[in-house]
Design a protein around this motif. Structure first.
Motif, mmCIF file in Angstrom:
data_model
loop_
_atom_site.group_PDB
_atom_site.id
_atom_site.type_symbol
_atom_site.label_atom_id
_atom_site.label_comp_id
_atom_site.label_asym_id
_atom_site.label_seq_id
_atom_site.Cartn_x
_atom_site.Cartn_y
_atom_site.Cartn_z
ATOM 1 N N ALA A 106 -14.564 16.012 24.159
ATOM 2 C CA ALA A 106 -15.873 16.175 24.787
ATOM 3 C C ALA A 106 -16.126 15.076 25.824
ATOM 4 N N TYR A 107 -15.065 14.446 26.264
ATOM 5 C CA TYR A 107 -15.135 13.437 27.309
ATOM 6 C C TYR A 107 -13.906 13.616 28.181
ATOM 7 N N GLY A 108 -14.113 13.659 29.477
ATOM 8 C CA GLY A 108 -12.971 13.834 30.374
ATOM 9 C C GLY A 108 -13.414 14.079 31.794
ATOM 10 N N THR A 109 -12.540 14.666 32.566
ATOM 11 C CA THR A 109 -12.803 14.922 33.974
ATOM 12 C C THR A 109 -13.690 16.146 34.124
ATOM 13 N N LYS A 110 -14.710 15.995 34.967
ATOM 14 C CA LYS A 110 -15.614 17.103 35.259
ATOM 15 C C LYS A 110 -16.055 16.986 36.711
ATOM 16 N N LYS A 111 -16.607 18.056 37.223
ATOM 17 C CA LYS A 111 -17.137 18.056 38.592
ATOM 18 C C LYS A 111 -18.619 17.736 38.536
ATOM 19 N N LEU A 112 -19.025 16.804 39.383
ATOM 20 C CA LEU A 112 -20.420 16.422 39.493
ATOM 21 C C LEU A 112 -20.750 16.334 40.968
ATOM 22 N N TYR A 113 -21.579 17.246 41.409
ATOM 23 C CA TYR A 113 -21.954 17.319 42.831
ATOM 24 C C TYR A 113 -20.720 17.390 43.736
ATOM 25 N N GLY A 114 -19.738 18.190 43.296
ATOM 26 C CA GLY A 114 -18.548 18.428 44.092
ATOM 27 C C GLY A 114 -17.455 17.378 43.969
ATOM 28 N N LYS A 115 -17.706 16.310 43.219
ATOM 29 C CA LYS A 115 -16.706 15.255 43.043
ATOM 30 C C LYS A 115 -16.203 15.259 41.607
ATOM 31 N N GLU A 116 -14.938 14.900 41.430
ATOM 32 C CA GLU A 116 -14.393 14.769 40.084
ATOM 33 C C GLU A 116 -14.746 13.397 39.541
ATOM 34 N N VAL A 117 -15.321 13.379 38.343
ATOM 35 C CA VAL A 117 -15.697 12.135 37.687
ATOM 36 C C VAL A 117 -15.323 12.214 36.207
ATOM 37 N N GLU A 118 -15.208 11.059 35.579
ATOM 38 C CA GLU A 118 -14.996 11.000 34.135
ATOM 39 C C GLU A 118 -16.360 10.941 33.472
ATOM 40 N N GLY A 119 -16.555 11.759 32.448
ATOM 41 C CA GLY A 119 -17.839 11.725 31.760
ATOM 42 C C GLY A 119 -17.871 12.636 30.559
ATOM 43 N N VAL A 120 -19.043 12.699 29.969
ATOM 44 C CA VAL A 120 -19.268 13.540 28.791
ATOM 45 C C VAL A 120 -19.273 14.996 29.221
ATOM 46 N N LEU A 121 -18.520 15.812 28.496
ATOM 47 C CA LEU A 121 -18.493 17.255 28.706
ATOM 48 C C LEU A 121 -19.444 17.859 27.680
ATOM 49 N N ARG A 122 -20.546 18.417 28.154
ATOM 50 C CA ARG A 122 -21.528 18.998 27.238
ATOM 51 C C ARG A 122 -20.814 20.080 26.423
#
Length: 156
Positions: A106-122
């Protein structure tokens, strides 16, 4: 990154501190069905919506045999403020080092506002009485998720 969990997998056990400063373990909940959901941050708009939705459905979920646990990287004191501010009735757990997030992928790479970031995956997991994953949902939406989950569980 940890491989995503799928139905039939053994849910990783954990021991986390709740918003009241008490330890909660998954193994301590054996014999109960558990809805375990991961959210990015307490007191943010989407996470508040999701937590309030779970709180509003808690009586009927418990009536169907489910215990609901919300997990974030927030400290227990912040979770206590979140619970109080929004009159939340579910248990909130602190995973400050993200170890449990990572165990559940539940933590990894995700897209946020078009950019790839590391964070919590809901993400949301339904765990049966024997500690097996019954349902694993990644990248869920905050709004409407509880209603969809209730349908998926045949509760509506």
């Amino acid at each position: 990154m940890t491989e995503r969990l799928t139905p039939g997998d053994t849910a990783p056990d954990f021991s986390l501190t709740n918003d009241a400063g008490e330890q909660v373990t998954l193994s301590g909940l054996r014999g109960k069905k558990v809805i375990l959901y991961f959210y990015p941050a307490a007191m943010t708009p989407g996470c508040t919506t999701q937590a309030c939705d779970f709180s509003e459905s808690l009586d009927s979920l418990r009536g169907a045999g489910y215990e609901v646990l919300g997990v974030s990287k927030d400290a227990p004191a912040k979770l206590a403020k979140f619970r109080e501010r929004d009159s939340l009735t579910l248990t909130l757990l602190s995973d400050e080092d993200l170890a449990v997030h990572k165990a559940y992928a539940a933590y990894g790479t995700k897209k946020l506002y078009g950019k790839e970031v590391e964070g919590v995956l809901r993400s949301t997991f339904v765990i049966d009485e024997d500690g097996k994953v019954e349902l694993a949902q990644y990248n869920v939406k905050a709004t409407g998720h509880v209603a969809k989950l209730r349908r998926d569980l045949g509760l509506d």
